[in-house]
Design a protein around this motif. Structure first.
Motif, mmCIF file in Angstrom:
data_model
loop_
_atom_site.group_PDB
_atom_site.id
_atom_site.type_symbol
_atom_site.label_atom_id
_atom_site.label_comp_id
_atom_site.label_asym_id
_atom_site.label_seq_id
_atom_site.Cartn_x
_atom_site.Cartn_y
_atom_site.Cartn_z
ATOM 1 N N SER A 62 5.881 31.484 49.528
ATOM 2 C CA SER A 62 6.471 32.680 49.117
ATOM 3 C C SER A 62 5.442 33.863 48.833
ATOM 4 C CB SER A 62 7.184 32.504 47.900
ATOM 5 O OG SER A 62 6.373 31.626 46.975
ATOM 6 N N GLU A 63 4.159 33.423 48.431
ATOM 7 C CA GLU A 63 3.171 34.372 47.961
ATOM 8 C C GLU A 63 2.680 35.198 49.166
ATOM 9 O OE1 GLU A 63 -1.131 34.644 45.610
ATOM 10 O OE2 GLU A 63 0.000 32.507 45.591
ATOM 11 N N GLU A 64 2.265 36.566 48.847
ATOM 12 C CA GLU A 64 1.917 37.338 50.012
ATOM 13 C C GLU A 64 0.284 37.265 49.925
ATOM 14 O OE1 GLU A 64 3.581 41.041 50.813
ATOM 15 O OE2 GLU A 64 5.373 40.356 50.431
ATOM 16 N N TYR A 65 -0.541 37.288 51.116
ATOM 17 C CA TYR A 65 -2.059 37.167 50.936
ATOM 18 C C TYR A 65 -2.628 38.282 51.781
ATOM 19 C CZ TYR A 65 -1.239 32.355 49.413
ATOM 20 O OH TYR A 65 -0.708 31.122 48.667
ATOM 21 N N GLY A 66 -3.747 38.502 51.353
ATOM 22 C CA GLY A 66 -4.345 39.620 52.049
ATOM 23 C C GLY A 66 -5.160 39.293 53.313
ATOM 24 N N ILE A 67 -6.458 39.156 52.846
ATOM 25 C CA ILE A 67 -7.352 38.479 53.840
ATOM 26 C C ILE A 67 -7.368 36.874 53.750
ATOM 27 C CG2 ILE A 67 -9.786 38.384 54.915
ATOM 28 C CD1 ILE A 67 -10.091 41.337 53.842
ATOM 29 N N VAL A 68 -7.203 36.302 54.903
ATOM 30 C CA VAL A 68 -7.139 34.847 54.968
ATOM 31 C C VAL A 68 -8.091 34.215 56.128
ATOM 32 C CG1 VAL A 68 -5.628 32.709 55.253
ATOM 33 C CG2 VAL A 68 -4.865 34.852 54.158
ATOM 34 N N PHE A 69 -8.866 33.347 55.834
ATOM 35 C CA PHE A 69 -9.628 32.498 56.584
ATOM 36 C C PHE A 69 -9.032 31.196 56.986
ATOM 37 C CE2 PHE A 69 -12.634 35.614 55.162
ATOM 38 C CZ PHE A 69 -13.290 35.754 56.109
#
Length: 430
Positions: A62-69
Protein backbone atom coordinates in the motif's frame (compact mmCIF):
# COMPACT_ATOMS: atom_id res chain seq x y z
CA UNK A 1 10.89 -36.28 -25.56
CA UNK A 2 7.38 -34.94 -25.91
CA UNK A 3 8.63 -32.48 -28.54
CA UNK A 4 10.30 -35.29 -30.49
CA UNK A 5 7.11 -37.34 -30.68
CA UNK A 6 5.10 -34.25 -31.56
CA UNK A 7 7.34 -33.58 -34.56
CA UNK A 8 7.41 -37.26 -35.49
CA UNK A 9 3.64 -37.70 -35.56
CA UNK A 10 3.12 -34.46 -37.48
CA UNK A 11 5.79 -35.04 -40.11
CA UNK A 12 5.65 -38.83 -40.45
CA UNK A 13 2.16 -40.24 -40.07
CA UNK A 14 1.88 -43.93 -40.84
CA UNK A 15 -0.37 -43.34 -43.81
CA UNK A 16 1.96 -40.83 -45.50
CA UNK A 17 4.39 -42.07 -48.19
CA UNK A 18 5.09 -38.74 -49.93
CA UNK A 19 8.71 -37.72 -50.58
CA UNK A 20 9.95 -34.80 -48.45
CA UNK A 21 13.25 -33.27 -49.59
CA UNK A 22 15.85 -32.46 -46.86
CA UNK A 23 15.58 -28.68 -47.29
CA UNK A 24 11.81 -28.59 -46.89
CA UNK A 25 11.99 -31.06 -44.02
CA UNK A 26 14.49 -28.85 -42.21
CA UNK A 27 12.29 -25.80 -42.66
CA UNK A 28 9.28 -27.65 -41.29
CA UNK A 29 11.22 -28.94 -38.29
CA UNK A 30 12.59 -25.46 -37.49
CA UNK A 31 9.10 -23.99 -37.80
CA UNK A 32 7.68 -26.60 -35.44
CA UNK A 33 10.51 -26.08 -32.99
CA UNK A 34 9.77 -22.36 -33.03
CA UNK A 35 6.07 -23.00 -32.37
CA UNK A 36 6.92 -25.46 -29.59
CA UNK A 37 9.29 -22.97 -27.94
CA UNK A 38 6.62 -20.28 -28.05
CA UNK A 39 4.11 -22.68 -26.47
CA UNK A 40 6.57 -23.56 -23.71
CA UNK A 41 6.99 -19.86 -22.85
CA UNK A 42 3.22 -19.37 -22.98
CA UNK A 43 2.50 -22.33 -20.70
CA UNK A 44 5.18 -21.18 -18.24
CA UNK A 45 3.67 -17.72 -18.21
CA UNK A 46 0.18 -19.09 -17.48
CA UNK A 47 1.59 -21.37 -14.77
CA UNK A 48 3.38 -18.54 -12.98
CA UNK A 49 0.32 -16.29 -13.23
CA UNK A 50 -1.94 -18.95 -11.70
CA UNK A 51 0.57 -19.77 -8.97
CA UNK A 52 0.97 -16.11 -8.09
CA UNK A 53 -2.82 -15.60 -8.07
CA UNK A 54 -3.44 -18.36 -5.54
CA UNK A 55 -0.20 -18.07 -3.58
CA UNK A 56 -0.62 -18.05 0.20
CA UNK A 57 2.52 -15.94 0.36
CA UNK A 58 0.99 -13.08 -1.60
CA UNK A 59 1.81 -9.72 -0.04
CA UNK A 60 0.11 -6.48 -1.02
CA UNK A 61 1.88 -3.15 -0.99
CA UNK A 62 0.00 0.00 0.00
CA UNK A 63 2.98 2.31 0.54
CA UNK A 64 4.47 4.31 -2.34
CA UNK A 65 8.23 4.15 -2.94
CA UNK A 66 10.57 6.37 -4.92
CA UNK A 67 13.88 4.74 -5.90
CA UNK A 68 13.94 0.96 -5.36
CA UNK A 69 16.69 -1.60 -5.86
CA UNK A 70 15.87 -5.29 -6.16
CA UNK A 71 18.62 -7.85 -5.52
CA UNK A 72 18.29 -11.63 -5.53
CA UNK A 73 20.79 -11.94 -2.70
CA UNK A 74 24.10 -10.97 -1.14
CA UNK A 75 26.20 -12.33 -4.02
CA UNK A 76 24.90 -9.43 -6.13
CA UNK A 77 25.51 -6.73 -3.55
CA UNK A 78 28.79 -5.62 -5.16
CA UNK A 79 26.84 -4.70 -8.32
CA UNK A 80 24.88 -2.07 -6.37
CA UNK A 81 27.44 -1.08 -3.73
CA UNK A 82 29.11 1.82 -5.52
CA UNK A 83 25.73 3.18 -6.66
CA UNK A 84 24.13 3.18 -3.22
CA UNK A 85 27.25 4.74 -1.68
CA UNK A 86 26.96 7.61 -4.15
CA UNK A 87 23.24 8.02 -3.41
CA UNK A 88 23.97 8.19 0.32
CA UNK A 89 26.66 10.82 -0.35
CA UNK A 90 24.09 12.82 -2.31
CA UNK A 91 21.55 12.37 0.54
CA UNK A 92 19.07 10.57 -1.68
CA UNK A 93 16.69 8.15 0.02
CA UNK A 94 16.08 4.73 -1.51
CA UNK A 95 14.64 1.29 -0.71
CA UNK A 96 16.70 -1.86 -1.16
CA UNK A 97 14.66 -5.07 -1.46
CA UNK A 98 16.54 -8.35 -1.20
CA UNK A 99 15.63 -12.03 -1.05
CA UNK A 100 18.51 -12.64 1.38
CA UNK A 101 18.26 -11.82 5.10
CA UNK A 102 22.08 -11.92 5.26
CA UNK A 103 22.49 -9.28 2.58
CA UNK A 104 25.24 -6.71 3.44
CA UNK A 105 22.72 -3.90 2.95
CA UNK A 106 21.52 -4.54 6.52
CA UNK A 107 24.92 -3.43 7.82
CA UNK A 108 24.27 0.11 6.60
CA UNK A 109 23.24 2.53 9.34
CA UNK A 110 21.98 5.44 7.32
CA UNK A 111 18.76 7.42 7.31
CA UNK A 112 18.81 7.28 3.50
CA UNK A 113 18.70 3.47 3.30
CA UNK A 114 15.47 1.53 3.71
CA UNK A 115 16.45 -2.19 3.56
CA UNK A 116 13.69 -4.78 3.19
CA UNK A 117 13.68 -8.58 3.09
CA UNK A 118 11.05 -11.30 3.20
CA UNK A 119 11.24 -14.85 4.49
CA UNK A 120 11.11 -16.40 1.00
CA UNK A 121 11.75 -15.56 -2.62
CA UNK A 122 8.06 -16.11 -3.44
CA UNK A 123 7.02 -13.46 -0.89
CA UNK A 124 9.60 -11.05 -2.32
CA UNK A 125 8.34 -11.55 -5.88
CA UNK A 126 4.73 -11.28 -4.76
CA UNK A 127 5.49 -7.94 -3.10
CA UNK A 128 7.32 -6.66 -6.19
CA UNK A 129 4.47 -7.68 -8.48
CA UNK A 130 2.14 -5.13 -6.88
CA UNK A 131 4.59 -2.52 -5.57
CA UNK A 132 4.02 1.21 -6.10
CA UNK A 133 7.29 2.92 -7.06
CA UNK A 134 8.82 5.49 -9.37
CA UNK A 135 11.84 3.42 -10.50
CA UNK A 136 13.10 -0.09 -9.83
CA UNK A 137 16.73 -0.94 -10.60
CA UNK A 138 17.70 -4.60 -10.89
CA UNK A 139 20.21 -6.96 -12.45
CA UNK A 140 17.62 -9.76 -12.65
CA UNK A 141 16.68 -10.80 -16.23
CA UNK A 142 13.32 -12.03 -17.59
CA UNK A 143 11.14 -9.33 -16.09
CA UNK A 144 7.52 -10.05 -17.07
CA UNK A 145 8.51 -13.46 -18.49
CA UNK A 146 8.62 -15.73 -15.45
CA UNK A 147 7.45 -15.09 -11.87
CA UNK A 148 8.50 -11.45 -11.60
CA UNK A 149 5.81 -9.39 -13.31
CA UNK A 150 5.71 -5.68 -14.08
CA UNK A 151 3.56 -3.77 -11.62
CA UNK A 152 1.21 -1.27 -13.23
CA UNK A 153 2.17 1.10 -10.41
CA UNK A 154 5.88 1.27 -11.33
CA UNK A 155 6.81 4.04 -13.76
CA UNK A 156 10.23 2.79 -14.96
CA UNK A 157 12.14 -0.49 -14.73
CA UNK A 158 15.92 -0.16 -15.12
CA UNK A 159 18.26 -3.05 -15.89
CA UNK A 160 21.89 -2.91 -14.79
CA UNK A 161 24.41 -5.55 -15.88
CA UNK A 162 26.35 -7.73 -13.46
CA UNK A 163 29.14 -8.54 -15.94
CA UNK A 164 31.13 -6.74 -18.67
CA UNK A 165 29.66 -8.95 -21.37
CA UNK A 166 26.85 -8.42 -23.85
CA UNK A 167 23.40 -9.99 -23.92
CA UNK A 168 24.58 -12.91 -26.07
CA UNK A 169 24.42 -15.61 -23.42
CA UNK A 170 21.29 -14.48 -21.65
CA UNK A 171 18.32 -16.73 -22.28
CA UNK A 172 15.92 -15.40 -24.89
CA UNK A 173 13.77 -12.35 -24.08
CA UNK A 174 15.89 -11.67 -20.98
CA UNK A 175 15.70 -7.86 -21.19
CA UNK A 176 12.77 -7.45 -23.57
CA UNK A 177 10.40 -5.81 -21.10
CA UNK A 178 12.66 -3.41 -19.22
CA UNK A 179 12.04 0.29 -19.92
CA UNK A 180 15.61 1.50 -19.46
CA UNK A 181 18.97 -0.21 -20.01
CA UNK A 182 22.20 0.92 -18.36
CA UNK A 183 24.64 0.01 -21.13
CA UNK A 184 28.04 -1.50 -20.38
CA UNK A 185 29.30 -0.31 -23.76
CA UNK A 186 27.96 0.59 -27.19
CA UNK A 187 27.52 -3.11 -27.92
CA UNK A 188 24.72 -3.35 -25.33
CA UNK A 189 22.49 -0.91 -27.18
CA UNK A 190 23.36 -2.34 -30.60
CA UNK A 191 22.47 -5.88 -29.53
CA UNK A 192 19.24 -5.19 -27.66
CA UNK A 193 17.96 -2.70 -30.25
CA UNK A 194 18.39 -5.23 -33.03
CA UNK A 195 16.43 -7.86 -31.06
CA UNK A 196 13.62 -5.43 -30.21
CA UNK A 197 13.32 -4.37 -33.85
CA UNK A 198 13.20 -7.97 -35.02
CA UNK A 199 10.55 -8.84 -32.41
CA UNK A 200 8.55 -5.64 -33.00
CA UNK A 201 8.91 -4.62 -29.36
CA UNK A 202 8.98 -1.01 -28.12
CA UNK A 203 12.42 0.57 -28.08
CA UNK A 204 14.03 1.32 -24.72
CA UNK A 205 15.98 4.22 -23.27
CA UNK A 206 19.73 3.64 -23.06
CA UNK A 207 22.28 5.34 -20.82
CA UNK A 208 26.06 4.98 -21.11
CA UNK A 209 26.92 3.72 -17.62
CA UNK A 210 29.52 0.93 -17.75
CA UNK A 211 29.97 -2.04 -15.43
CA UNK A 212 29.68 -1.23 -11.71
CA UNK A 213 31.18 -4.67 -11.05
CA UNK A 214 34.59 -3.17 -11.85
CA UNK A 215 34.28 -0.34 -9.32
CA UNK A 216 35.02 -2.75 -6.50
CA UNK A 217 37.11 -5.22 -8.55
CA UNK A 218 39.58 -2.54 -9.63
CA UNK A 219 39.82 -1.24 -6.07
CA UNK A 220 40.45 -4.77 -4.75
CA UNK A 221 43.02 -5.43 -7.47
CA UNK A 222 45.01 -2.27 -6.70
CA UNK A 223 44.81 -2.77 -2.92
CA UNK A 224 45.99 -6.39 -3.03
CA UNK A 225 48.69 -5.55 -5.53
CA UNK A 226 50.13 -2.87 -3.21
CA UNK A 227 49.87 -5.19 -0.17
CA UNK A 228 51.46 -8.20 -1.87
CA UNK A 229 54.89 -9.11 -0.50
CA UNK A 230 55.28 -11.94 -3.01
CA UNK A 231 58.45 -11.38 -5.06
CA UNK A 232 58.58 -13.04 -8.45
CA UNK A 233 61.68 -14.11 -10.29
CA UNK A 234 61.90 -12.42 -13.68
CA UNK A 235 62.92 -15.70 -15.27
CA UNK A 236 60.14 -17.73 -13.64
CA UNK A 237 56.81 -17.36 -15.41
CA UNK A 238 53.44 -18.09 -13.80
CA UNK A 239 50.49 -19.28 -15.85
CA UNK A 240 46.90 -19.03 -14.60
CA UNK A 241 44.65 -21.74 -16.04
CA UNK A 242 40.98 -20.94 -15.35
CA UNK A 243 38.54 -23.04 -17.39
CA UNK A 244 34.79 -22.75 -17.30
CA UNK A 245 32.62 -25.74 -16.31
CA UNK A 246 30.51 -28.17 -18.35
CA UNK A 247 31.83 -31.22 -20.18
CA UNK A 248 30.81 -29.83 -23.56
CA UNK A 249 32.07 -26.31 -22.88
CA UNK A 250 35.15 -26.58 -20.69
CA UNK A 251 38.65 -26.97 -22.13
CA UNK A 252 39.47 -28.97 -18.99
CA UNK A 253 37.85 -32.00 -20.63
CA UNK A 254 39.62 -31.58 -23.97
CA UNK A 255 43.17 -30.19 -24.04
CA UNK A 256 43.42 -28.44 -20.67
CA UNK A 257 44.92 -31.24 -18.58
CA UNK A 258 47.59 -31.97 -21.20
CA UNK A 259 48.53 -28.28 -21.34
CA UNK A 260 48.87 -28.04 -17.55
CA UNK A 261 50.96 -31.22 -17.49
CA UNK A 262 53.28 -29.91 -20.20
CA UNK A 263 53.76 -26.52 -18.53
CA UNK A 264 54.50 -28.09 -15.15
CA UNK A 265 57.06 -30.43 -16.66
CA UNK A 266 58.75 -27.49 -18.38
CA UNK A 267 59.15 -25.71 -15.04
CA UNK A 268 56.42 -23.07 -15.25
CA UNK A 269 54.52 -22.16 -12.10
CA UNK A 270 50.87 -23.00 -12.76
CA UNK A 271 47.86 -21.72 -10.85
CA UNK A 272 44.73 -23.77 -11.50
CA UNK A 273 41.50 -21.97 -10.71
CA UNK A 274 38.46 -24.08 -11.61
CA UNK A 275 35.08 -22.44 -12.08
CA UNK A 276 33.13 -22.51 -8.76
CA UNK A 277 30.62 -24.90 -10.35
CA UNK A 278 33.44 -27.49 -10.62
CA UNK A 279 33.08 -28.11 -6.88
CA UNK A 280 29.47 -29.11 -7.49
CA UNK A 281 29.28 -30.66 -10.96
CA UNK A 282 32.76 -32.13 -11.49
CA UNK A 283 33.91 -33.22 -8.03
CA UNK A 284 35.38 -36.57 -9.11
CA UNK A 285 37.23 -35.10 -12.09
CA UNK A 286 38.61 -32.29 -9.93
CA UNK A 287 39.81 -34.68 -7.21
CA UNK A 288 41.41 -36.93 -9.84
CA UNK A 289 43.25 -33.93 -11.27
CA UNK A 290 44.54 -32.79 -7.87
CA UNK A 291 45.71 -36.30 -7.04
CA UNK A 292 47.40 -36.77 -10.41
CA UNK A 293 49.50 -33.60 -10.09
CA UNK A 294 49.98 -33.55 -6.31
CA UNK A 295 53.71 -34.26 -6.67
CA UNK A 296 54.34 -31.02 -8.57
CA UNK A 297 55.45 -28.28 -6.18
CA UNK A 298 54.98 -25.66 -8.90
CA UNK A 299 51.19 -26.23 -9.03
CA UNK A 300 48.78 -24.16 -6.91
CA UNK A 301 45.03 -24.73 -6.64
CA UNK A 302 43.16 -21.44 -6.22
CA UNK A 303 39.80 -21.71 -4.45
CA UNK A 304 39.68 -18.14 -3.08
CA UNK A 305 36.44 -16.18 -3.26
CA UNK A 306 37.80 -13.97 -6.06
CA UNK A 307 40.60 -14.65 -8.55
CA UNK A 308 42.27 -11.29 -7.94
CA UNK A 309 45.42 -12.60 -6.21
CA UNK A 310 45.97 -15.16 -8.95
CA UNK A 311 45.54 -12.44 -11.55
CA UNK A 312 48.24 -10.36 -9.86
CA UNK A 313 50.68 -13.25 -9.40
CA UNK A 314 50.33 -14.66 -12.91
CA UNK A 315 51.91 -13.46 -16.16
CA UNK A 316 49.36 -14.94 -18.53
CA UNK A 317 45.91 -16.53 -18.53
CA UNK A 318 44.77 -19.63 -20.41
CA UNK A 319 41.01 -20.06 -20.49
CA UNK A 320 38.04 -20.80 -22.74
CA UNK A 321 34.83 -18.82 -23.37
CA UNK A 322 34.49 -17.67 -19.77
CA UNK A 323 33.85 -14.37 -17.99
CA UNK A 324 37.27 -14.53 -16.35
CA UNK A 325 38.74 -13.73 -19.78
CA UNK A 326 37.29 -10.21 -19.63
CA UNK A 327 38.15 -9.67 -15.97
CA UNK A 328 41.76 -10.70 -16.47
CA UNK A 329 42.27 -8.64 -19.61
CA UNK A 330 40.58 -5.48 -18.31
CA UNK A 331 42.09 -5.52 -14.81
CA UNK A 332 45.62 -6.77 -15.47
CA UNK A 333 46.04 -5.95 -19.18
CA UNK A 334 48.15 -9.11 -19.42
CA UNK A 335 47.98 -11.64 -22.31
CA UNK A 336 45.17 -14.17 -22.59
CA UNK A 337 45.26 -17.42 -24.55
CA UNK A 338 41.94 -18.89 -25.61
CA UNK A 339 41.34 -22.59 -26.13
CA UNK A 340 38.96 -23.40 -28.95
CA UNK A 341 35.90 -24.87 -27.31
CA UNK A 342 32.59 -24.95 -29.14
CA UNK A 343 29.82 -22.91 -27.55
CA UNK A 344 26.20 -23.91 -28.10
CA UNK A 345 23.94 -20.98 -28.97
CA UNK A 346 20.59 -22.76 -28.75
CA UNK A 347 18.17 -20.97 -26.46
CA UNK A 348 20.44 -17.96 -25.99
CA UNK A 349 20.06 -14.49 -27.49
CA UNK A 350 23.25 -15.13 -29.47
CA UNK A 351 21.26 -17.50 -31.68
CA UNK A 352 19.41 -14.48 -33.07
CA UNK A 353 22.14 -11.87 -32.58
CA UNK A 354 24.71 -13.57 -34.81
CA UNK A 355 22.55 -13.53 -37.98
CA UNK A 356 21.82 -9.86 -37.21
CA UNK A 357 25.58 -9.12 -36.91
CA UNK A 358 24.91 -7.73 -33.43
CA UNK A 359 26.67 -10.28 -31.21
CA UNK A 360 29.55 -9.23 -28.97
CA UNK A 361 30.85 -11.84 -26.52
CA UNK A 362 32.51 -14.33 -28.88
CA UNK A 363 33.93 -11.62 -31.15
CA UNK A 364 35.24 -9.68 -28.14
CA UNK A 365 36.84 -12.83 -26.71
CA UNK A 366 38.70 -13.39 -29.98
CA UNK A 367 39.74 -9.74 -30.06
CA UNK A 368 41.07 -9.66 -26.49
CA UNK A 369 42.69 -13.10 -26.52
CA UNK A 370 44.76 -15.17 -28.90
CA UNK A 371 42.99 -18.36 -29.93
CA UNK A 372 45.37 -21.29 -29.75
CA UNK A 373 45.76 -23.53 -32.79
CA UNK A 374 46.53 -27.25 -32.51
CA UNK A 375 50.16 -26.60 -33.44
CA UNK A 376 50.47 -23.88 -30.76
CA UNK A 377 48.96 -26.19 -28.14
CA UNK A 378 51.62 -28.81 -28.95
CA UNK A 379 54.42 -26.29 -28.36
CA UNK A 380 52.63 -24.39 -25.62
CA UNK A 381 55.77 -23.75 -23.55
CA UNK A 382 57.63 -21.91 -26.32
CA UNK A 383 54.48 -20.18 -27.53
CA UNK A 384 53.80 -18.78 -24.05
CA UNK A 385 57.25 -17.18 -24.06
CA UNK A 386 56.60 -15.70 -27.52
CA UNK A 387 53.36 -14.12 -26.35
CA UNK A 388 54.92 -12.74 -23.17
CA UNK A 389 57.63 -11.08 -25.26
CA UNK A 390 55.04 -9.34 -27.44
CA UNK A 391 55.06 -5.73 -26.22
CA UNK A 392 51.95 -4.81 -28.23
CA UNK A 393 49.57 -7.04 -26.22
CA UNK A 394 49.02 -4.63 -23.34
CA UNK A 395 48.34 -1.68 -25.63
CA UNK A 396 45.89 -3.71 -27.67
CA UNK A 397 43.88 -4.71 -24.58
CA UNK A 398 43.95 -1.16 -23.22
CA UNK A 399 42.63 0.26 -26.50
CA UNK A 400 39.86 -2.32 -26.68
CA UNK A 401 38.77 -1.57 -23.10
CA UNK A 402 38.70 2.19 -23.69
CA UNK A 403 36.63 1.79 -26.86
CA UNK A 404 34.13 -0.71 -25.48
CA UNK A 405 33.59 -0.14 -21.73
CA UNK A 406 32.04 3.06 -20.39
CA UNK A 407 33.39 4.67 -17.19
CA UNK A 408 35.74 1.83 -16.25
CA UNK A 409 36.19 1.81 -12.45
CA UNK A 410 33.77 4.73 -11.98
CA UNK A 411 30.45 3.40 -13.26
CA UNK A 412 28.68 3.66 -9.89
CA UNK A 413 28.95 7.44 -9.80
CA UNK A 414 27.57 7.73 -13.32
CA UNK A 415 24.74 5.30 -12.52
CA UNK A 416 23.76 7.22 -9.37
CA UNK A 417 23.72 10.55 -11.25
CA UNK A 418 21.54 9.00 -13.97
CA UNK A 419 19.10 7.43 -11.48
CA UNK A 420 18.69 10.81 -9.74
CA UNK A 421 18.12 12.47 -13.12
CA UNK A 422 15.47 9.90 -14.16
CA UNK A 423 13.78 10.10 -10.76
CA UNK A 424 13.69 13.92 -10.76
CA UNK A 425 12.19 13.94 -14.25
CA UNK A 426 9.45 11.58 -13.09
CA UNK A 427 8.83 13.69 -10.00
CA UNK A 428 8.53 16.76 -12.19
CA UNK A 429 5.74 15.17 -14.23
CA UNK A 430 3.58 14.39 -11.20
Amino acid sequence: MFLFYLIYFILMPSFCFAYLDPGTGSLLIYALLGIATTLVFAFKNVFYNIRNLFSKNKIKSSEEYGIVFYSEGKKYFHIFKSIINELINEKIKFTYITSDVDDPIFQYKSEYVNPMSFSSEMKTISFLNCIKADVIISTTPHLDIYMWKKSKNVKKYIHIFHAPTGIDFYEKYALSFYDIIFSVGTFTEIGQKSLDEKRHLPQKEYYNIGCTYYDYMLQEYNEKKSELTYIKSKDKKTILYAPTWGKNRSSFFSSGIDIVSHLLEKGFDVIFRPHPQFYISHVKELNDFIEKFSHFENLTIDNEQTPVLSMIKSDLLITDFSGVLFDYAYLSEKPVLLLNVSTALDGYEAEELQPLNSSFDINASLELAHQLSEDEIKRIDSFVIDILNNAKTKEKIKDFKEKNIFNFGNAGKKAAETIIQIYNNLEGTK
